[in-house]
Design a protein around this motif. Structure first.
Motif, PDB file in Angstrom:
ATOM      1  N   LYS A 156       0.984  -1.218   0.066  1.00 24.92           N
ATOM      2  CA  LYS A 156      -0.096   0.004  -0.228  1.00 24.92           C
ATOM      3  C   LYS A 156       0.865   1.175   0.038  1.00 24.92           C
ATOM      4  CE  LYS A 156      -3.902   2.044   2.593  1.00 24.92           C
ATOM      5  NZ  LYS A 156      -4.820   1.810   3.584  1.00 24.92           N
ATOM      6  N   GLN A 157       0.633   2.262  -0.916  1.00 22.50           N
ATOM      7  CA  GLN A 157       1.329   3.547  -0.775  1.00 22.50           C
ATOM      8  C   GLN A 157       0.486   4.334   0.066  1.00 22.50           C
ATOM      9  OE1 GLN A 157       2.236   5.200  -4.866  1.00 22.50           O
ATOM     10  NE2 GLN A 157       1.679   3.261  -5.965  1.00 22.50           N
ATOM     11  N   ILE A 158       1.379   4.793   1.128  1.00 17.10           N
ATOM     12  CA  ILE A 158       0.956   5.571   2.420  1.00 17.10           C
ATOM     13  C   ILE A 158       0.873   6.993   2.083  1.00 17.10           C
ATOM     14  CG2 ILE A 158       0.342   3.530   3.841  1.00 17.10           C
ATOM     15  CD1 ILE A 158       3.155   4.510   4.991  1.00 17.10           C
ATOM     16  N   SER A 159       1.631   7.357   1.099  1.00 16.89           N
ATOM     17  CA  SER A 159       1.450   8.881   0.851  1.00 16.89           C
ATOM     18  C   SER A 159       1.446   9.047  -0.721  1.00 16.89           C
ATOM     19  CB  SER A 159       2.611   9.377   1.525  1.00 16.89           C
ATOM     20  OG  SER A 159       4.037   9.166   0.960  1.00 16.89           O
ATOM     21  N   GLY A 160       1.472  10.298  -1.218  1.00 12.73           N
ATOM     22  CA  GLY A 160       1.882  10.641  -2.581  1.00 12.73           C
ATOM     23  C   GLY A 160       0.347  10.449  -3.440  1.00 12.73           C
ATOM     24  N   GLU A 161       0.470  10.818  -4.826  1.00 16.49           N
ATOM     25  CA  GLU A 161      -0.577  11.039  -5.666  1.00 16.49           C
ATOM     26  C   GLU A 161      -1.260   9.697  -5.517  1.00 16.49           C
ATOM     27  OE1 GLU A 161      -1.399  13.322  -8.218  1.00 16.49           O
ATOM     28  OE2 GLU A 161      -0.179  14.510  -6.838  1.00 16.49           O
ATOM     29  N   LYS A 162      -0.757   8.503  -5.298  1.00 19.25           N
ATOM     30  CA  LYS A 162      -1.716   7.211  -5.513  1.00 19.25           C
ATOM     31  C   LYS A 162      -1.608   6.620  -3.847  1.00 19.25           C
ATOM     32  CE  LYS A 162      -2.649   7.218  -9.738  1.00 19.25           C
ATOM     33  NZ  LYS A 162      -2.627   8.468  -9.865  1.00 19.25           N
ATOM     34  N   LYS A 163      -2.063   7.643  -2.940  1.00 18.81           N
ATOM     35  CA  LYS A 163      -1.989   7.192  -1.538  1.00 18.81           C
ATOM     36  C   LYS A 163      -3.528   6.257  -1.748  1.00 18.81           C
ATOM     37  CE  LYS A 163      -2.860   8.971   3.068  1.00 18.81           C
ATOM     38  NZ  LYS A 163      -3.172  10.042   3.757  1.00 18.81           N
ATOM     39  N   GLY A 164      -3.033   4.936  -1.097  1.00 21.46           N
ATOM     40  CA  GLY A 164      -4.122   4.058  -1.016  1.00 21.46           C
ATOM     41  C   GLY A 164      -4.024   2.958  -1.842  1.00 21.46           C
ATOM     42  N   PHE A 165      -3.177   3.209  -3.175  1.00 22.82           N
ATOM     43  CA  PHE A 165      -3.198   2.171  -3.922  1.00 22.82           C
ATOM     44  C   PHE A 165      -2.094   1.408  -3.748  1.00 22.82           C
ATOM     45  CE2 PHE A 165      -5.634   5.378  -6.492  1.00 22.82           C
ATOM     46  CZ  PHE A 165      -6.276   4.707  -7.467  1.00 22.82           C
ATOM     47  N   THR A 166      -2.101   0.007  -4.461  1.00 21.59           N
ATOM     48  CA  THR A 166      -1.096  -1.007  -4.311  1.00 21.59           C
ATOM     49  C   THR A 166       0.349  -0.676  -5.078  1.00 21.59           C
ATOM     50  OG1 THR A 166      -0.695  -3.248  -4.323  1.00 21.59           O
ATOM     51  CG2 THR A 166      -1.863  -2.252  -5.917  1.00 21.59           C
TER      52      THR A 166
END
Lengths: 162, 800
Positions: free
Chosen positions: B677-687
């Motif tokens: 899981k991306q926990i920061s940045g533009e795609k926060k919440g995405f894998t």
């Protein structure tokens, strides 16, 4: 047998664990709708050099639309195919002399989840090398939503001279 | 008792009541595979230079040994020389089984014991397999054959090429090492396979998790460490022939090896030739961006390929000094699925493409990998020194018919120096040099210090631009220590310092583009400026192992890193495999990863279970972020993807278990799961891209020593359950789950005195149509290969 049960139990736990989905993220692609009344161009339509046409189609998304791009390039060598099911009658394959190329990206106003495009596009008749070649062209639409999901639609068209 | 791979050593450590500066006894027995004692075998302990021969009962005995590390060498005419390192800190008794040298050279590895020893002594999570595993699971490429290992999956490109994914990380986040030298190709590319000959592999160790401490930058996701260990016995010569056939892609292949050794000097040689046709998928048509491309007789048009690999190695084996030279040249040509190369579904010339399914038309890639390496070791009384030197050249060309995209001229001008059909060319030279010293400064502590260097020079060519030419230099120094707190608990720690530079060259288009809207002359766009970056990093790792008779527990925590690659810093062009215009960021920082690994295993003989969970955190994972923009000028109207950095949290693990129900029958299972899981940045919440779905593999295996004419017969059935993958990032697609059944059986037969080993497999027994989420062709809805019969025959022709 007891160990088999343990194995089975563990595997069920692992599977249940993995098939749960959690995050509330946008994971849907936008859509290009060419079925609205007056949609243009459609597959196998003809455009004309030196004239202006109105691009008309409906873009929708579950969350928010981003931007779109129109790419018109020659298909004289029949190098690629339409994403539409209907087949168009093609001219004979030929070499390009001065093929028309147009690439343009367009913004969609912010905050929209549906947008009916009505964009006037002019196809010039010539450039410094002379008149553009008539024949089979590709009309390629790419639509992206705010999150980066994209969808493409390729149409086979002809650009002729009246 | 299993008799898997010939030589088999059982170490029974007798815990001495005494301690410290005592003198110890080291004794044992030497026998062959069938438990026949071998009197007169030579046994040499190299530290201290002691030698003896076994007595009439095959026994040997050394007394008055100081505690320390010893190098043992056991040789006997007609048998392969056994070499191993052992630690003596108590009286020890060792049973050594020698393998007859009339078997193939490559079965010499002390496999089971080595794997077990690695598990007990290394705090990282490691999988070890041997060449027999590769033969039993032989697939289109080495990585595909290793896919059965827990935590390992692949990104596949057609039937003959694939690249490793370890716990969901791949590309430049995995290091592949061959004979101590880091393998360098163009591993950033989705359609670039791994240039390794799977017939020439003796042992593969897979490190699941960050390993920058020992392997440097890029080992942030794991390591595939490949070894060619086989050294012929003294005064022997011989070889073997492998014949392989597969029905799905009509592959015919052979690999022939020869070897000889006088006393100290030896050589080995191998030639592998493979030729395969288009592979078949269980579908009549594929759906490429909503265009339906019909397939002729289920053949995936133009995916045929061939491979010619040559290996030669020679060296000298001495009591204290060993040196080995390896030379290999691997060449392959692989077709790409013709309908799906480039931006749009292609209206291919079916008359041309479907005329033969064995020919390779455009588009295709051609790769040549040349490697020359040397590995030398010197074993002193208190000190071991290892040195590795290497040169590699990776030459890759991608060919396809010239088609103008974007502002490229409709007709290719004849003033340009390269062939219009050459889409891309990469020519990379790599020089490597490593030096490692290990010693025991005090009792119970072993230290290894090393320095690792690498220089790369990468040139580019062809009409497409994706990465600039660059040079890259990396040097690292490390110190790694292993301290035996007691005979069954080990503490290990290491520290490493790295320095690296990367210099990219400027690149401008070979064609003009209209910079302004009404610009009619156009200009040559500069796609990438000259970039010079340097990076420093400190990596560390601390681990602990606790071993009891039936239980192993381990924990490891460490920091690893990765220097951004040229593509991430300087990309500025269209990726013609996707509708993407990719833009690098010259200011990216070096990627860092922290990972906690745990491992536990219980093994009572008949029942074993192990789990290996991990938690991983990246403060600045380099991610190619899809945006909502399009770019007209540089991106030919394609969607813009920017390299960005974001925090990423990952966790998951593997579980494996087996249970011997009754003697020849064992059932087992392997499960693997990764959550990212991306926990920061533009795609926060995405894998993250290419996240492998959860999977469970159930296996039943029947394994006996003898069954009629067969020796070592085995029959194995795998039932694989793969979950769906709905955690995706643009432009991926959700992938449904699937079930798969694979069968394998084999054994050895004897025709008079000639041994023949057979390994037969049926992959995808029920010809299921399914999609692999991590396949390169997933995006265009190409299913995985249909049913495939694979037969491998190995015929050794050795003499002493």
């Amino acid at each position: 047998m007891k160990t088999l049960k343990i194995l089975l139990g563990l595997s069920i736990v692992l599977f249940v664990f993995t098939t749960c989905s959690d995050d509330d993220i946008d994971d849907e692609k936008p859509e290009i709708d060419l079925t609205i009344s007056g949609a243009f161009p459609l597959n196998c339509d003809t455009l004309y050099f030196g004239e202006t046409f109105t691009l008309k189609m409906l873009f929708t998304d579950n969350a928010e639309l981003g931007s779109y791009n129109i790419d018109i390039h020659n298909n004289f060598n029949h190098h690629s195919h339409t994403t539409e099911i209907t087949e168009c009658t093609m001219d004979e394959a030929k070499e390009a002399v001065n093929a028309y190329v147009s690439i343009d990206d367009y913004d969609i106003p912010e905050g929209l989840d549906a947008y009916e495009v009505s964009e006037e596009i002019t196809i010039p008749d010539s450039d410094s090398d002379g008149e553009f070649d008539e024949g089979d062209y590709h009309f390629f639409i790419s639509l992206v939503d705010k999150e980066g999901w994209s969808v493409q639609k390729g149409l086979s068209i002809k650009i002729l001279r009246r | 008792m299993r008799k898997l791979c010939g030589v088999f050593v059982a170490l029974f450590i007798l815990i001495a009541a005494t301690n410290a500066q005592e003198l110890y006894i080291f004794s044992g027995a030497v026998s062959d595979n069938d438990d026949n004692v071998l009197p007169g075998a030579s046994v040499v302990l190299s530290t201290g230079n002691k030698g003896t021969v076994t007595d009439a009962d095959g026994r040997f005995y050394f007394s008055n040994l100081e505690a320390g590390t010893y190098f043992i060498n056991v040789s006997f005419v007609g048998y392969k020389t056994f070499r191993d390192t052992l630690k003596i800190r108590s009286n020890q008794n060792v049973d050594i089984k020698l393998q007859p040298s009339v078997m193939t050279l490559h079965e010499v590895v002390v496999e089971d014991n080595y794997a077990q020893k690695q598990k007990r002594e290394d705090s990282r999570n490691i999988e070890v397999i041997n060449d027999r595993f590769v033969k039993m699971n032989l697939s289109g490429s080495l990585m595909k054959s290793l896919e059965r290992l827990p935590g390992v999956s692949t990104i596949d490109i057609g039937s003959g090429q694939s690249k490793p994914l370890i716990r969901g990380l791949g590309f430049n986040r995995i290091v592949v090492v061959e004979n101590g030298i880091k393998h360098e190709g163009q591993q950033w590319g989705e359609d670039h396979g791994l240039e390794i000959d799977q017939y020439a592999v003796d042992r593969v160790e897979v490190v699941k998790g960050p390993a920058s401490l020992m392997y440097g930058s890029d080992a942030i996701g794991g390591v595939i460490d490949i070894k060619q260990l086989g050294v012929p016995a003294e005064n022997s010569y011989g070889g073997s022939v492998d014949l392989t056939g597969k029905n799905n892609n009509n592959l015919v292949g052979t690999s022939i090896d020869v070897f000889a050794r006088k006393k100290a000097f030896y050589y080995t040689g191998r030639v592998t030739l493979l030729d395969f046709a288009d592979y078949r998928v269980p579908t009549d048509s594929v759906d490429i961006y909503s265009y339906k491309a019909a397939l002729y007789k289920n053949y995936l048009r133009n995916t045929a390929g061939n491979e010619q690999n040559f290996h030669f190695s020679f060296g000298a084996i001495g009591q204290r000094f060993t040196t080995r030279f390896y030379f290999s040249d691997l060449h392959s040509r692989n077709g790409f699925f013709a309908n799906a190369h480039g931006l749009e579904p292609r209206n291919v010339d079916t008359a041309l493409h479907d005329r033969s399914n064995r020919d390779i038309q455009y588009p295709y890639q051609e790769v040549n990998h040349l490697k020359i390496t040397n590995q030398s070791e010197w074993h002193g009384n208190k000190l071991n020194v290892e040195m590795e030197l290497g040169f590699q050249n990776n030459f890759r060309q991608e060919w396809s018919k010239y088609v103008s995209h974007g502002y490229m001229p409709a007709n290719f001008p004849d003033t340009i120096s390269f062939n219009p059909d050459l889409e891309r060319e990469f020519d990379k030279d790599v020089y490597s040099g490593n030096l490692k010293v290990s010693f025991e400064p005090v009792e119970n502590l072993s230290l290894t210090a090393g320095i690792i260097n690498e220089f790369q020079n990468n040139n580019i060519g062809g009409r497409g631009f994706i990465i600039p030419a660059f040079t890259q230099f990396a040097t690292g120094t490390f110190l790694y220590g292993k301290y035996y707190l007691s005979s069954n608990s080990i503490l290990q720690a290491g520290l490493r310092f790295d320095y690296g530079t990367i210099n990219t060259k400027a690149y401008s288009d070979w064609f003009t583009s209209p910079v302004a809207t009404d610009d009619t002359t156009g200009s040559y766009l500069q796609r990438s400026p000259k970039i010079a970056r340097s990076f420093n990093n400190i990596s560390w790792s601390v681990g602990f192992n606790q071993n009891w008779e039936k239980v192993i527990l381990k924990a490891n925590i460490g920091r690893s890193f990765r220097i951004p690659i040229a593509k991430e810093l300087a990309a500025n062009g269209v990726n013609y495999h996707r509708f993407s215009y990719e833009v690098g960021d010259p200011d990216l920082s070096a990627e860092v990863s922290y990972q906690l690994d745990l491992g536990g295993e219980y093994n009572s003989g008949n029942f074993a279970i192990g789990i290996s969970p991990f938690v991983n955190y990246f403060p600045n994972y380099i991610f190619l972020n899809p945006t909502s923009e399009h770019d007209r000028l540089y991106g030919n109207g394609n969607q813009v993807f920017y390299y960005t950095q974001s925090e990423v949290l990952r966790f998951g693990g593997e579980i494996h278990a087996h249970y011997r129900m009754f003697n020849p029958l064992t059932v087992g299972m392997i499960g693997e799961y990764v959550y990212s899981k991306q926990i920061s940045g533009e795609k926060k919440g995405f894998t993250l891209p290419f996240s492998p779905p959860a999977s469970l593999l159930f296996n039943a295996k029947y394994l006996k020593e003898n069954l009629g004419w067969f020796r070592n017969p085995y029959f194995s059935i795998d039932y694989k359950l793969v979950g769906r993958q709905n955690r995706i990032v643009p432009p991926e697609e959700n992938t449904a789950g699937y079930q798969l059944v694979n069968l394998s059986l084999g054994g050895d037969i004897r025709l008079r005195t000639q041994k023949i080993s057979l390994a037969f497999q049926i992959q995808n027994l029920f010809n299921r149509k399914y999609f692999n989420h991590t396949s390169y062709y997933r995006l265009i809805n190409v299913p995985e290969a249909g049913r495939n019969f694979v037969l491998n025959v190995n015929i050794p022709f050795n003499k002493n």
